[in-house]
Write a protein that holds these residues in place. Structure first.
Motif, mmCIF file in Angstrom:
data_model
loop_
_atom_site.group_PDB
_atom_site.id
_atom_site.type_symbol
_atom_site.label_atom_id
_atom_site.label_comp_id
_atom_site.label_asym_id
_atom_site.label_seq_id
_atom_site.Cartn_x
_atom_site.Cartn_y
_atom_site.Cartn_z
ATOM 1 N N TYR A 1 8.970 7.180 1.475
ATOM 2 C CA TYR A 1 8.054 7.851 2.144
ATOM 3 C C TYR A 1 8.522 8.886 3.044
ATOM 4 O O TYR A 1 8.178 10.088 2.952
ATOM 5 C CB TYR A 1 7.355 6.668 2.958
ATOM 6 N N GLU B 1 7.168 2.873 -4.614
ATOM 7 C CA GLU B 1 6.009 3.542 -4.457
ATOM 8 C C GLU B 1 5.685 3.324 -2.880
ATOM 9 O O GLU B 1 4.957 4.155 -2.455
ATOM 10 C CB GLU B 1 4.965 2.612 -5.234
ATOM 11 N N SER B 2 5.743 1.890 -2.402
ATOM 12 C CA SER B 2 5.294 1.848 -1.134
ATOM 13 C C SER B 2 6.250 1.646 -0.028
ATOM 14 O O SER B 2 6.033 1.322 1.096
ATOM 15 C CB SER B 2 4.296 0.536 -1.140
ATOM 16 N N GLY B 3 7.683 1.967 -0.296
ATOM 17 C CA GLY B 3 8.625 1.613 0.493
ATOM 18 C C GLY B 3 8.817 2.841 1.469
ATOM 19 O O GLY B 3 8.567 3.859 1.325
ATOM 20 N N ILE B 4 9.321 2.442 2.899
ATOM 21 C CA ILE B 4 9.579 3.413 3.840
ATOM 22 C C ILE B 4 10.434 4.800 3.605
ATOM 23 O O ILE B 4 10.303 5.826 3.716
ATOM 24 C CB ILE B 4 9.913 2.880 5.033
ATOM 25 N N MET C 1 7.270 -13.131 3.959
ATOM 26 C CA MET C 1 7.455 -12.514 5.339
ATOM 27 C C MET C 1 7.067 -13.390 6.454
ATOM 28 O O MET C 1 8.029 -13.361 7.480
ATOM 29 C CB MET C 1 6.658 -11.079 5.044
ATOM 30 N N LEU D 1 15.524 -9.315 2.168
ATOM 31 C CA LEU D 1 14.101 -9.366 1.497
ATOM 32 C C LEU D 1 13.219 -8.042 2.332
ATOM 33 O O LEU D 1 12.495 -7.447 1.721
ATOM 34 C CB LEU D 1 13.235 -10.651 1.902
ATOM 35 N N VAL D 2 13.354 -7.902 3.744
ATOM 36 C CA VAL D 2 12.668 -6.898 4.195
ATOM 37 C C VAL D 2 13.088 -5.434 3.661
ATOM 38 O O VAL D 2 12.334 -4.695 3.280
ATOM 39 C CB VAL D 2 13.043 -6.797 5.655
ATOM 40 N N ALA E 1 0.901 -1.408 -0.289
ATOM 41 C CA ALA E 1 -0.006 0.055 -0.033
ATOM 42 C C ALA E 1 0.962 1.188 -0.024
ATOM 43 O O ALA E 1 1.930 1.204 0.716
ATOM 44 C CB ALA E 1 -0.919 0.041 1.280
ATOM 45 N N ALA E 2 0.422 2.302 -0.595
ATOM 46 C CA ALA E 2 1.178 3.604 -0.656
ATOM 47 C C ALA E 2 0.131 4.721 -0.494
ATOM 48 O O ALA E 2 -0.935 4.751 -1.117
ATOM 49 C CB ALA E 2 1.798 3.926 -2.187
ATOM 50 N N SER F 1 9.918 -15.697 6.765
ATOM 51 C CA SER F 1 11.081 -15.190 7.239
ATOM 52 C C SER F 1 10.947 -15.001 8.657
ATOM 53 O O SER F 1 12.009 -15.192 9.560
ATOM 54 C CB SER F 1 11.143 -13.683 6.582
ATOM 55 N N PRO G 1 2.761 4.092 2.894
ATOM 56 C CA PRO G 1 2.823 2.629 3.672
ATOM 57 C C PRO G 1 2.100 2.722 5.197
ATOM 58 O O PRO G 1 1.841 3.735 5.636
ATOM 59 C CB PRO G 1 4.401 2.694 4.052
ATOM 60 N N VAL H 1 19.129 -13.502 4.393
ATOM 61 C CA VAL H 1 18.021 -13.500 3.441
ATOM 62 C C VAL H 1 16.870 -12.768 3.793
ATOM 63 O O VAL H 1 16.238 -12.017 3.153
ATOM 64 C CB VAL H 1 17.524 -15.026 3.195
ATOM 65 N N VAL H 2 16.436 -12.882 4.913
ATOM 66 C CA VAL H 2 15.629 -12.096 5.644
ATOM 67 C C VAL H 2 15.679 -10.643 5.692
ATOM 68 O O VAL H 2 15.014 -9.683 5.265
ATOM 69 C CB VAL H 2 15.312 -12.510 7.118
ATOM 70 N N TYR I 1 14.364 -18.047 -0.022
ATOM 71 C CA TYR I 1 15.004 -17.386 -1.151
ATOM 72 C C TYR I 1 14.246 -17.808 -2.437
ATOM 73 O O TYR I 1 13.639 -17.159 -3.289
ATOM 74 C CB TYR I 1 16.360 -17.613 -1.126
ATOM 75 N N ASP J 1 11.033 -0.255 -1.676
ATOM 76 C CA ASP J 1 9.954 0.027 -2.939
ATOM 77 C C ASP J 1 9.819 1.271 -3.387
ATOM 78 O O ASP J 1 9.803 2.136 -2.570
ATOM 79 C CB ASP J 1 9.033 -0.896 -2.517
ATOM 80 N N TRP K 1 23.577 -1.057 8.342
ATOM 81 C CA TRP K 1 22.521 -1.455 9.523
ATOM 82 C C TRP K 1 22.942 -2.931 9.871
ATOM 83 O O TRP K 1 23.038 -3.138 11.249
ATOM 84 C CB TRP K 1 21.095 -1.685 8.863
ATOM 85 N N ARG K 2 23.410 -3.800 8.954
ATOM 86 C CA ARG K 2 23.542 -5.075 9.317
ATOM 87 C C ARG K 2 25.006 -5.140 10.288
ATOM 88 O O ARG K 2 24.870 -5.960 11.031
ATOM 89 C CB ARG K 2 23.801 -6.011 8.051
ATOM 90 N N VAL L 1 20.765 -11.977 -3.019
ATOM 91 C CA VAL L 1 19.356 -11.832 -2.637
ATOM 92 C C VAL L 1 18.897 -10.481 -3.123
ATOM 93 O O VAL L 1 17.706 -10.403 -3.514
ATOM 94 C CB VAL L 1 19.256 -12.003 -1.007
ATOM 95 N N LEU M 1 11.367 -4.526 0.310
ATOM 96 C CA LEU M 1 10.151 -3.758 0.900
ATOM 97 C C LEU M 1 10.495 -2.508 1.148
ATOM 98 O O LEU M 1 9.663 -1.624 0.688
ATOM 99 C CB LEU M 1 9.438 -4.475 1.961
ATOM 100 N N LEU M 2 11.565 -2.223 2.011
ATOM 101 C CA LEU M 2 11.609 -1.024 2.454
ATOM 102 C C LEU M 2 12.016 0.031 1.395
ATOM 103 O O LEU M 2 11.986 1.252 1.444
ATOM 104 C CB LEU M 2 12.724 -0.758 3.490
#
Lengths: 285, 293
Positions: B139, B133-136, A253, B124-125, A51-52, A256, A54, B120-121, A239, B131, B168-169, B236, B128-129
């Motif tokens: 935003y 259009e919808s990533g933080i 998710m 992947l997270v 969603a945008a 994960s 977020p 991997v996790v 993966y 992204d 971060w890691r 990844v 999303l962040l």
């Protein structure tokens, strides 16, 4: 003088405390945010994930992602594989390291000891990438590709582990103790197994955790040697959930989150050992 | 001779106890080391007959544009994330080393959790962040009126995106080492400085930083080496793309090995890179030591 020091410790306090706690709080927030997002996304519907703008909190608690993971993937099988491989790899590594480390520590007069130990240390400098292809080739020849053995045995000959255990034996086990047991008729292996190992528990825990983290999270080696979904470990399974065209992010998710929780919980319970293990691993070179 | 043999026999348990390691290492360490050295002079796909190509693989290194790009990316990525990470780790360690701090265990646990999370996790997270259009990230940038950034889909932004993830890691990991370093500095130095009337900045400049130099150097070198061989993060998150903009040595080696199955050439690259990394590390630590004396 005492005064000046006192003031420096807690005198400037208020403003300084505010700055320190503020900075730490902000950093902790930044570090923990992706975890918050992971948890949130695992419980979001597919539409809500993308969603945008977020969505920063849950509008509704969706368990659909977890259901899908359990129904459409072999999650429990992968979970079992990960646990099985991690436990056996850790046990094997700890056994080999402690046995050899013990020997290097308690037989100081054995001929060739210095040279053999220097050799062990030298092997630490070999980067993994150099041996990747031959090890894979050997496993192929032995028809061990896509077996647990391929995940458990390589890497179990851990030179750092020997170094670490030798040091721990020297620190924690007095030769007199071993001599006394020897006089009582304890066998040489019995000395290691019954006298030394129980005393080495903290050192074993630190090394075990270090090895466990690496093994539980390993993706590359799993990707190379595991071929069918009944053999996949969690990182590999997650993966490969990513599709060519479309990725089921809800499932990804949820899986994960479930793959991350065991280590995080273990970490929160055994923080001290974890940090010791990591700090130990870092002094490698 | 007889005496020597007797003493070997007397120490049979020593040899017996270390033999499992040496046997396993001989099979899965030493033999592979020799094998891949030999392979670096051959062409082999792992299945059909291998062909000797002499020094051809080494000559090919010079014309390999992807290798050059991977090398460049590795350097850029390293210099993008290592300095902020080390500074962040140092500041965190200083904050956590404050005597009166409460909740130390909580803060330490918080910054440490990324280290034990499967890569991997994490990737992947962050996907999303990041992204568009919808990533933080976009935003938050939007809140400041900054236009969205094409993090993972633009050749210029893939490296900064990875650098943020890497900071971060790995900051918590380096923080643990720095904290150990800080705690090993004798309190007497600070007490003496206080007697001389040195302020906090002077103490930092003349005591803490000089004494922490070896720790900084160690963390820095280890991180740079880590960047050379790094795999999971990039594999990844970007698979080295877009284009080859985030391809590093580790991922390139993996591709040459297990995507193209050019086992010979991959061995050549692995050996060459390992050789230069080894020489560079040796050189830097020597330099540091002689300077320290």
């Amino acid at each position: 003088m005492e005064d000046a020091r006192q003031r420096d410790m807690d005198g400037t306090s208020r403003a300084r405390q505010f700055v320190v706690y503020g900075m730490l709080g902000l950093l902790a927030l930044l570090v923990l945010f992706p975890f918050y997002w992971l948890i949130l996304s695992a419980f979001k519907s597919k539409e809500a994930i993308f969603a945008a703008p977020p969505q920063f909190y849950l509008r509704s608690l969706e368990l659909g992602n977890f259901n899908e993971v359990f129904e459409q993937t072999r999650f429990f099988r992968s979970f079992f594989n990960s646990v099985f491989i991690a436990v056996l790899h850790c046990t094997l590594t700890l056994f080999l390291s402690s046995l050899a480390g013990y020997a290097f520590a308690v037989y100081p007069h054995a001929p060739g000891r210095e040279r053999l130990f220097a050799f062990v240390l030298a092997t630490m400098m070999i980067p993994g990438v150099v041996t990747l292809i031959p090890v894979f080739t050997i496993l192929t020849k032995l028809q061990l590709v896509n077996t647990y053995t391929a995940m458990i045995v390589p890497g179990a000959a851990n030179a750092f582990g020997i170094f670490w255990m030798r040091q721990s034996v020297q620190q924690h086990i007095h030769p007199d103790l071993l001599d006394a047991a020897r006089i009582d008729g304890c066998s040489e292996f019995g000395l290691y197994w019954r006298i030394a190992l129980p005393l080495l528990r903290p050192a074993l825990a630190a090394l075990g955790i270090l090895v466990l983290i690496g093994n539980w999270n390993n993706l590359m080696w799993a990707f190379i040697v595991l071929r069918t979904d009944e053999m996949y470990t969690l990182p590999l399974m997650i993966y490969l959930l990513q599709g060519e065209m479309r990725t089921p992010y809800g499932q990804v998710m949820a899986a994960s989150l479930l793959a991350t929780l065991p280590l995080v919980i273990a970490f929160l319970l055994f923080q001290r050992q974890f940090i010791q293990g990591i700090a130990a691993g870092a002094i490698k070179s | 001779m007889g005496a020597k043999r007797r003493s070997l026999w007397a120490y049979r348990h020593f040899y017996l106890f270390i033999s499992p390691f040496f046997i396993l290492f001989a099979v899965l360490g030493l033999y592979p080391l020799v094998f891949s050295f030999v392979l670096s002079f051959a062409r082999w796909d792992g299945l059909t007959e291998a062909h000797w190509v002499g020094l051809n693989n080494f000559v090919n290194l010079f014309g390999d544009e992807l290798l050059r790009e991977a090398l460049w990316n590795t350097l850029v990525l390293g210099f993008l994330y290592v300095p902020p990470m080390l500074i962040g780790a140092f500041i965190l360690a200083c904050l956590l080393n404050t005597g009166w701090l409460r909740g130390r265990a909580f803060f330490r646990a918080a910054v440490f959790i990324p280290v034990i999370t499967p890569m991997v996790v994490v990737a992947l997270v962050f996907g999303l962040l990041y992204d568009y259009e919808s990533g933080i990230f976009n935003y938050v940038l939007g809140l400041f009126g900054i236009a969205p950034v094409p993090w993972l889909v633009d050749e210029d932004w893939s490296k900064p995106a990875l650098a943020i993830l890497l900071v971060w890691r790995w900051t918590g990991y380096n923080m643990v080492l720095m904290l150990a370093g800080l705690q090993s500095i004798s309190k007497e130095y600070y007490e003496a400085a206080l007697l001389e009337g040195a302020g906090p900045l002077q103490r930092l400049r003349y005591i803490t930083l000089p004494l922490m130099r070896p720790v900084f150097l160690f963390c820095g070198i280890m991180s740079l080496i880590g960047t050379v061989y790094m795999f999971d993060e990039i594999f990844v998150m970007t698979s080295g793309g877009p284009g080859a903009s985030s391809l590093n040595i580790g991922l390139y080696l993996f591709n040459v090995s297990f995507v193209d199955f050019r086992f010979g050439y991959a061995s050549t690259i692995a050996y060459t890179v390992a050789f230069f990394v080894f020489i560079a590390t040796l050189f830097i630590f020597r330099f540091q030591r002689s300077e320290g004396n």
